[in-house]
Structures are given as C-alpha cells and as structure tokens.
Design an enzyme around this catalytic site. Structure first.
Site, short mmCIF file in Angstrom:
data_model
loop_
_atom_site.label_atom_id
_atom_site.label_comp_id
_atom_site.label_asym_id
_atom_site.label_seq_id
_atom_site.Cartn_x
_atom_site.Cartn_y
_atom_site.Cartn_z
N TYR A 32 0.83 -1.21 0.00
CA TYR A 32 0.00 0.00 0.00
C TYR A 32 0.86 1.26 0.00
O TYR A 32 2.08 1.19 0.21
CB TYR A 32 -0.97 0.00 1.18
CG TYR A 32 -0.36 0.37 2.52
CD1 TYR A 32 0.47 -0.52 3.20
CD2 TYR A 32 -0.58 1.61 3.08
CE1 TYR A 32 1.03 -0.17 4.42
CE2 TYR A 32 -0.02 1.97 4.31
CZ TYR A 32 0.79 1.07 4.97
OH TYR A 32 1.36 1.42 6.17
N LYS A 149 6.47 -1.92 2.43
CA LYS A 149 5.23 -1.29 2.90
C LYS A 149 4.07 -2.25 2.66
O LYS A 149 3.23 -2.08 1.76
CB LYS A 149 5.01 0.06 2.21
CG LYS A 149 4.04 0.96 2.99
CD LYS A 149 4.13 2.39 2.53
CE LYS A 149 3.05 3.28 3.12
NZ LYS A 149 3.16 3.52 4.55
C1 LIG Z 1 6.10 2.01 9.99
C2 LIG Z 1 6.16 3.31 9.28
N1 LIG Z 1 7.32 3.97 9.25
C3 LIG Z 1 7.44 5.16 8.63
C4 LIG Z 1 6.35 5.74 7.99
C5 LIG Z 1 6.52 7.06 7.30
O1 LIG Z 1 6.52 6.89 5.90
P1 LIG Z 1 6.07 8.05 4.91
O2 LIG Z 1 6.88 9.26 5.28
O3 LIG Z 1 6.41 7.53 3.58
O4 LIG Z 1 4.61 8.27 5.11
C6 LIG Z 1 5.13 5.08 7.98
C7 LIG Z 1 3.97 5.68 7.30
O5 LIG Z 1 2.90 5.15 7.29
C8 LIG Z 1 5.02 3.83 8.63
O6 LIG Z 1 3.86 3.15 8.66
#
Ligand SMILES: Cc1ncc(COP(=O)(O)O)c(C=O)c1O
Length: 284
Positions: A32, A149
């Site tokens: 996602y 992700k």
């Molecule tokens: C576990 C985790 N780390 C870091 C992030 C930050 O990622 P981003 O800056 O791409 O939203 C997210 C965002 O959902 C996350 O779920």
C-alpha cells in the site's frame, strides 16, 4: 459520501466489495501507499511510486498500472471527493483465488483499491498550529522486512496499541541492541547539538518518503544531517525528537514515557525544519 476506486470502477466506498478469498484479506499479501494531496497537488508522487514499485517487486507482484495512469487516477479520485487536504490510500493485493494456499496461485488477478480521506491542513512551522506527540517506548518485535510497505501491519498495530494503552499517541521502538528503529507509523529524528540525526535505512525501518524528502531539503540548505545508529540514551537526552510521516510531515515529540523532551514544547529546530519542508514539499 466517499468515492473509492476498485478494479477499474469508481464506486461509493460503502458499496465497494472484495472476495473473502482475497489474499490481502487472508494473508496480508499486498502493498500500500498513502500520498497527501493538498489543493489538488500530490506531495512526493514520484518517490511514493518508486517505493510502491520496490514493494511490489519485493513480493513478486507486477505493478498493474503505469505512473501516468496512477497519477490520473489519483487526480480523478481527489476531484470526485470533497476536501482541500486529502490523503490518497492505494493498495494492490495478489487478488482472490479459489483455494487458500500459502503458495502464490498461478492464475490470480490483482485487486486494485484506492480511496481518499481528509487530513489536517499542513503546518508551516508555527508552534501554535503544531500537532505534538506524547510517545511511549518498547522493544521492536516486528518482522525483519519492515522496509516493505506491506498491508500486513499487525506488528505495527499491536505496538501502536501498546502506546495507546500507556496513554501515549505513538510508540518509539528499539531493536535488541537498544538502537532506535522507528515508530509504529512514523520514522524518527532527533536533534542534538545542532545536528539532525536519524537511523540509517535497513530492514528494520520503512524508507519513509517524508524522511527522505526532509533529509534532501535540509542538506540542500547546508544543514548537517547524520544517518547513524541512535542509542536509547541519545533519544532520552535529545534536545528535540521528531516523528515524520506523509500525513504528519514533521511532528514534534514533547514527552517520552512521561518525561518532557526539553521544556515539553515544539523546539526551534523543528519550527525551522517544518517551515523549510512547507516551502519545498512540492519540489523535493
Ligand atoms: C512504519 C512506518 N514507518 C514510517 C512511515 C513514514 O513513511 P512516509 O513518510 O512515507 O509516510 C510510515 C507511514 O505510514 C510507517 O507506517
């Protein structure tokens, strides 16, 4: 009413249906993304699409659409939905097959889903409008592919609830060496002696788009940004601690396990960093 996109059609979210045999539902077998869209402009689109491609490749799924097709889908979806400030959620799972089996099925059509939700207006660095976070801490007990992700977020969900049950808004995680990894849904930065420091990327952390944009923006302004291991002690003693994510941008942490971070207010380095981020978010 929220309009969603499901497998080629725009439908009211409440009418969107998938099979209970979908491998996203049965195994968390999917990838996602969440992309902010402010007044019709996507933030970090190329970076999100690049990470999405990497996630799909890591689980051996083909990207069902080109970046151009995704972009026009997001523009269509955000214009069909209300709100100046939206987050676009998209997910692709391996799809449904007749038999539940851990092995990838040979004949599976991916399930493609997207919808939007409203987010807060982004902050320009004014402490009066900052959303501040109180965090708990815990040992990181998630799997060893946190760089993907994946929609399989139970580890993150359980950590988030550990934080919530402790009266906090988020939870900062440390590996077995007591080094900072990330938070349940954010990356983490500290500020110490004028240096902005964040842990290096590896399988223990998601390569956050906001993290990477922030590093590039700050380095572009000649700030000293270090990517190195951070001990629990350094987090506890830091001048400032920040969380970063697409929907929060840079959020100040004001309390860790019931102890104030410095004076328990957003710090001056945060204010400058968030203001720079606001200035460069569409070009970084
Ligand atoms: C576990 C985790 N780390 C870091 C992030 C930050 O990622 P981003 O800056 O791409 O939203 C997210 C965002 O959902 C996350 O779920």
């Amino acid at each position: 009413m929220t309009i969603a996109y499901l497998n080629g059609k725009f439908v009211p979210l409440e009418d969107a249906r998938i099979s209970p045999m979908d491998r996203g539902f049965l195994f968390g077998d999917g990838i996602y993304e969440v992309i902010p869209c402010y007044e019709g402009q996507l933030v970090g689109f190329q970076r999100h699409m690049q990470r999405f491609d990497q996630g799909l490749a890591a689980i051996h799924l083909e990207n069902p659409m080109s970046d151009v097709e995704w972009q026009s889908l997001f523009h269509e979806l955000t214009s069909q939905n209300q709100g100046e400030y939206q987050g676009v959620y998209l997910q692709v799972t391996r799809g449904a097959s007749a038999v539940r089996n851990h092995r990838f099925p040979a004949d599976c059509q991916p399930t493609v889903f997207a919808y939007t939700f409203n987010v807060n207006a982004p902050c320009n660095g004014d402490p009066a409008t900052a959303t501040c976070y109180r965090v708990a801490t815990a040992q990181d007990r998630r799997w060893k592919r946190c760089d993907i992700k994946s929609v399989a977020l139970l580890g993150n969900v359980l950590h988030m609830m550990e934080g919530v049950d402790a009266g906090a808004d988020e939870i900062i995680l440390f590996n077995e060496q007591e080094e900072l990894t990330e938070a349940a849904a954010c990356n983490v930065f500290i500020v110490q002696d004028e240096s902005v420091i964040t842990p290096p990327l590896d399988v223990e952390k998601l390569p956050g788009v906001t993290r990477n944009m922030l590093i590039d923006i700050l380095r572009g302004q000649d700030w000293r940004v270090e990517e190195r291991a951070i001990s629990r002690r350094e987090v506890t003693n830091a001048d400032e601690v920040w969380l970063t994510s697409s929907t929060k941008e840079i959020a100040p942490v004001i309390d860790i396990d019931g102890q104030s971070v410095t004076d328990g207010k957003p710090g001056p380095v945060w204010a400058e960093a968030q203001s720079l981020f606001a200035r460069h978010r569409f070009s970084a």
